[in-house]
Design a protein around this motif. Structure first.
Motif, PDB file in Angstrom:
ATOM      1  N   SER A 158       0.861  -1.180   0.000  1.00  0.00           N
ATOM      2  CA  SER A 158       0.000   0.000   0.000  1.00  0.00           C
ATOM      3  C   SER A 158       0.893   1.223   0.000  1.00  0.00           C
ATOM      4  CB  SER A 158      -0.911   0.011   1.235  1.00  0.00           C
ATOM      5  OG  SER A 158      -0.161   0.273   2.415  1.00  0.00           O
ATOM      6  N   ASP A 159       0.279   2.397   0.066  1.00  0.00           N
ATOM      7  CA  ASP A 159       1.060   3.634   0.147  1.00  0.00           C
ATOM      8  C   ASP A 159       1.788   3.755   1.477  1.00  0.00           C
ATOM      9  OD1 ASP A 159       0.083   4.278  -2.333  1.00  0.00           O
ATOM     10  OD2 ASP A 159      -1.512   5.581  -1.567  1.00  0.00           O
ATOM     11  N   ARG A 160       1.386   2.939   2.458  1.00  0.00           N
ATOM     12  CA  ARG A 160       1.948   3.044   3.800  1.00  0.00           C
ATOM     13  C   ARG A 160       2.887   1.894   4.158  1.00  0.00           C
ATOM     14  NH1 ARG A 160      -1.100   6.534   7.150  1.00  0.00           N
ATOM     15  NH2 ARG A 160      -0.230   5.439   8.960  1.00  0.00           N
ATOM     16  N   VAL A 181     -10.336  -8.701  11.947  1.00  0.00           N
ATOM     17  CA  VAL A 181     -10.357  -7.496  12.781  1.00  0.00           C
ATOM     18  C   VAL A 181     -10.816  -6.286  11.975  1.00  0.00           C
ATOM     19  CG1 VAL A 181      -9.020  -5.981  14.297  1.00  0.00           C
ATOM     20  CG2 VAL A 181      -8.542  -8.437  14.254  1.00  0.00           C
ATOM     21  N   SER A 182     -10.030  -5.879  10.992  1.00  0.00           N
ATOM     22  CA  SER A 182     -10.444  -4.722  10.187  1.00  0.00           C
ATOM     23  C   SER A 182     -11.565  -5.085   9.219  1.00  0.00           C
ATOM     24  CB  SER A 182      -9.257  -4.151   9.418  1.00  0.00           C
ATOM     25  OG  SER A 182      -8.780  -5.072   8.447  1.00  0.00           O
ATOM     26  N   GLU A 183     -11.660  -6.369   8.883  1.00  0.00           N
ATOM     27  CA  GLU A 183     -12.731  -6.912   8.030  1.00  0.00           C
ATOM     28  C   GLU A 183     -12.733  -6.304   6.626  1.00  0.00           C
ATOM     29  OE1 GLU A 183     -16.460  -6.760  10.080  1.00  0.00           O
ATOM     30  OE2 GLU A 183     -15.742  -7.938  11.780  1.00  0.00           O
ATOM     31  N   THR A 184     -11.567  -5.892   6.145  1.00  0.00           N
ATOM     32  CA  THR A 184     -11.468  -5.396   4.766  1.00  0.00           C
ATOM     33  C   THR A 184     -11.147  -6.519   3.785  1.00  0.00           C
ATOM     34  OG1 THR A 184      -9.107  -4.919   5.067  1.00  0.00           O
ATOM     35  CG2 THR A 184     -10.669  -3.135   5.542  1.00  0.00           C
ATOM     36  N   GLU A 202      -7.500  -9.336  -4.925  1.00  0.00           N
ATOM     37  CA  GLU A 202      -7.830  -8.740  -6.220  1.00  0.00           C
ATOM     38  C   GLU A 202      -8.981  -7.749  -6.135  1.00  0.00           C
ATOM     39  OE1 GLU A 202      -8.523 -11.784  -9.049  1.00  0.00           O
ATOM     40  OE2 GLU A 202      -6.451 -12.528  -9.035  1.00  0.00           O
ATOM     41  N   ASP A 203      -9.924  -8.021  -5.240  1.00  0.00           N
ATOM     42  CA  ASP A 203     -11.111  -7.167  -5.167  1.00  0.00           C
ATOM     43  C   ASP A 203     -11.069  -6.200  -3.990  1.00  0.00           C
ATOM     44  OD1 ASP A 203     -11.247  -9.136  -3.284  1.00  0.00           O
ATOM     45  OD2 ASP A 203     -13.380  -9.583  -3.577  1.00  0.00           O
ATOM     46  N   ALA A 204      -9.863  -5.902  -3.475  1.00  0.00           N
ATOM     47  CA  ALA A 204      -9.745  -5.002  -2.328  1.00  0.00           C
ATOM     48  C   ALA A 204      -8.530  -4.095  -2.512  1.00  0.00           C
ATOM     49  CB  ALA A 204      -9.619  -5.789  -1.028  1.00  0.00           C
TER      50      ALA A 204
END
Length: 511
Positions: A158-160, A181-184, A202-204
C-alpha cells in the motif's frame, strides 16, 4: 467464530467460570475450561515460542514452533502444537524436554531455510521474534547447502506499507487481521509451499484499510515495513512513553517512541532528539485492546505542527508573565466573562479551571465545553471497531462540567465583554466584535495576533494527565518532552489567573 471468541485467541470458546487443573514442567497450574496450552502457560509465566499464534486472532497452526510434549501414564508421550491444544484435567505438559528442544531446533532450521541473514540492516532488528528465537532455541548455522530461494525484495502492499517477501515466514497474521479485525479482506496468500507470497486481494485495496499499520506490529519478522518510518532510528536508540491518542473520543492507549537521552544525536539536527519516531498500540483491554487506527500512527503530524511560543498583547510579543498579568486584569474588570473550554484539556486542567474561576469570578463567568477538532474531509467518521465521530479526546469530561457550546455561537456569546478561548476550533469571525478576547493555545494560528492577549500553552506530549473517553474510562498519559519555549501549563495558569485577578499581583507561571 464470533469476534468475541477470536479475541480470546482460541478456536474454542473459553469459560472463565470453570477451571481445569494440570501441570507445566512439573509445576501445578490452573487453566480456564476451553483454554489452550499456550494461553494457560502465558498466564502461568511460562513462555512457549510462537510465530503464527496471536492472542487476538484465530489459530491456524502454521509455524509449529509451539510444539509441546504431553506425558502419558502408559505408553509413549505425544506431541502437538500448544496453540491449538485445549487443556484437559490432569494433563502433564513439558515445554523444555530434550525432544521438544530438538523439534524446535528442526523447526527453526526449516523456517530460516530461505530467510535472508540481513539482521544488520533489518528495521525489525531489536524486536524480531525470529532473531530472538534463533539464539534461544537454535543458535546454529543453516544445515542447508542449497542456495536460498529469492523473492520480491520490496513489494508495495500500500502507500503506507512495504513488504519484503524474502523475510516473510508465512505466519499469515496479516491476512487474518484483515479478515477478522479490520474486516477489509484486503490481503491474501497466493501460491504454495516456499513459493507462497502475501499479496493484496484482487477485489480489495489495502489503502482503504484504516487499520492497516497494525500488521506491521504483529508481523513477527521484518517483512512488513512502515514506509514512513523505514531507516529512521534503531529500536534500541528509542524508548516508549505511555500516552493516549487524542484523535477521537475512544482515547486509545498508545506508546509514543522517541530518542533516549543517552543516545542523543550531537552532530546532526538537534530536532531529531525531540521528534516522535513512531506510535504503536499500548494494550488496554478496557479501551482498544491491542489495536489502533492509522490516524494514531500519524500523530507526529498532529503533535509536531508549528507551535505557539510567544505570548502577545495586542499582537505584540511580550514576556509570558506580562501577558498573564494583563489577562488577569481584564478578567478582574469584566462584567460578563464567557469561556470556551478546550476538549483537548486533561481532567486535571478541567478541574483546575473549574475550581479557580468558579471561586474567583462566580456569577460573572459562563463556561461552555467546545469541540476543538471536527472531522476532516476524507476522514473515517465512525466504524465498527474503534473510531468515533467525536474527534476530541476529552469532550466527555469537559461536557460533564460545562454545558456544550450551542450551535448558535453568537447567541451564546451575546453580552460578553470578555471572551476566553481555550484551545482550537474557534475562528475570529464568530467572536463578538466589541468584546475583549483572551486566547490560550499550544499551536500557532493567525488569529492569535488578533486577540487582546494570547498566552501559549504546553501540549499533551509536554505534560502528564488523564483523559476520560466516551464510555467513561479514564486513561493516563505521560510527558515525553520538555517544553521547547516559555509556555504556561494550563493547570497552574488558571489558579494564577484567578489569584491575580483578585489581588493584581503578578507572578510567574512558566515552564
Amino acid at each position: 467464530m464470533s469476534q468475541a471468541e477470536r479475541k480470546r485467541g482460541n478456536n474454542e470458546p473459553v469459560d472463565t467460570t470453570k477451571t481445569v487443573a494440570f501441570s507445566i514442567n512439573g509445576e501445578p497450574c490452573t487453566a480456564y475450561k476451553g483454554e489452550s496450552v499456550i494461553q494457560a502457560a502465558q498466564r502461568a509465566g511460562v513462555d512457549i515460542p510462537h510465530f503464527c499464534w496471536h492472542p487476538d486472532l484465530s489459530v491456524p497452526g502454521n509455524c509449529r514452533i509451539c510444539m509441546v510434549e504431553v506425558e502419558q501414564d502408559k505408553g509413549d508421550p505425544w506431541f502437538d502444537i500448544g496453540c491449538n491444544m485445549p487443556v484437559t484435567e490432569g494433563m502433564r505438559v513439558l515445554t523444555e524436554s530434550d525432544t521438544v528442544k530438538k523439534l524446535r531446533r528442526e523447526t527453526m532450521q526449516f523456517i530460516t531455510l530461505n530467510h535472508p541473514v540481513d539482521c544488520g540492516i533489518c528495521n525489525k532488528a531489536g524486536e524480531c521474534l525470529l532473531q530472538d528465537y534463533h539464539y534461544e532455541h537454535n543458535g546454529k548455522a543453516s544445515l542447508s547447502i542449497d542456495r536460498k530461494n529469492h523473492a520480491t525484495k520490496f513489494f508495495p502492499l500500500s502507500d503506507r506499507i512495504m513488504l519484503d517477501n524474502e523475510r516473510c515466514i508465512m505466519c499469515t497474521r496479516c491476512v487474518r487481521f484483515t479478515h477478522e479485525v479490520s474486516e477489509t479482506h484486503a490481503l491474501a496468500a497466493v501460491h504454495r509451499g516456499d513459493h507462497a507470497l502475501i499479496r493484496p486481494a484482487e477485489d480489495a485495496n489495502f489503502n482503504d484499510d484504516v487499520y492497516s499499520d497494525n500488521v506491521i506490529d504483529i508481523c513477527p519478522v521484518g517483512a512488513l515495513l512502515s514506509r514512513q518510518n523505514m531507516d529512521n532510528a534503531r529500536v534500541w536508540y528509542t524508548k516508549a512513553t505511555p500516552s493516549v491518542c487524542p484523535g477521537c473520543s475512544r482515547g486509545c492507549s498508545i506508546n509514543i517512541w522517541h530518542r533516549k537521552p543517552e543516545w542523543a544525536l550531537k552532530a546532526l539536527d538537534p530536532e531529531l532528539n525531540t521528534r516522535i519516531e513512531r506510535v504503536t498500540p499500548l494494550e488496554n483491554p478496557a479501551v482498544n485492546g491491542t489495536w489502533i487506527c492509522n490516524k494514531a500512527r500519524d500523530l507526529a503530524l498532529l503533535f509536531e505542527r508549528p507551535r505557539a511560543t510567544k505570548a502577545m498583547v495586542q499582537g505584540m510579543p511580550v514576556p509570558l508573565d506580562e501577558a498573564i498579568e494583563r489577562a488577569a486584569m481584564l478578567l478582574q474588570g469584566a462584567r460578563k466573562v464567557v469561556a470556551l473550554v478546550s476538549s483537548w484539556a486533561s481532567n486535571e486542567e478541567l478541574a483546575a479551571f473549574s475550581t479557580a474561576f468558579a471561586s474567583r469570578l462566580g456569577a460573572s463567568l459562563t463556561a461552555y465545553a467546545k469541540a476543538d477538532h471536527a472531522p476532516q474531509p476524507g476522514e473515517t467518521l465512525e466504524d465498527h471497531l474503534l473510531i468515533k465521530a467525536d474527534k476530541n479526546p476529552n469532550l466527555t469530561a469537559a461536557a460533564a462540567r460545562f454545558p456544550l457550546l450551542p450551535a448558535d455561537v453568537t447567541g451564546a456569546l451575546s453580552g460578553a465583554d470578555v471572551v476566553l478561548v481555550w484551545g482550537e476550533g474557534v475562528s475570529q469571525a464568530v467572536l463578538p466584535a466589541g468584546a475583549t478576547i483572551i486566547r490560550l493555545d499550544g499551536y500557532a494560528h493567525d488569529h492569535h495576533a488578533a486577540a487582546h492577549v494570547f498566552i501559549p500553552l504546553s501540549i499533551q506530549t509536554e505534560r502528564d494527565g488523564h483523559y476520560t473517553n466516551f464510555e467513561g474510562t479514564v486513561t493516563p498519559f505521560t510527558a515525553c518532552f520538555e517544553p521547547k519555549a516559555p509556555v504556561a501549563h494550563a493547570e497552574q495558569l488558571f489558579a494564577h489567573l484567578a489569584d491575580t485577578a483578585a489581588t493584581r499581583r503578578p507572578a510567574g507561571v512558566g515552564a
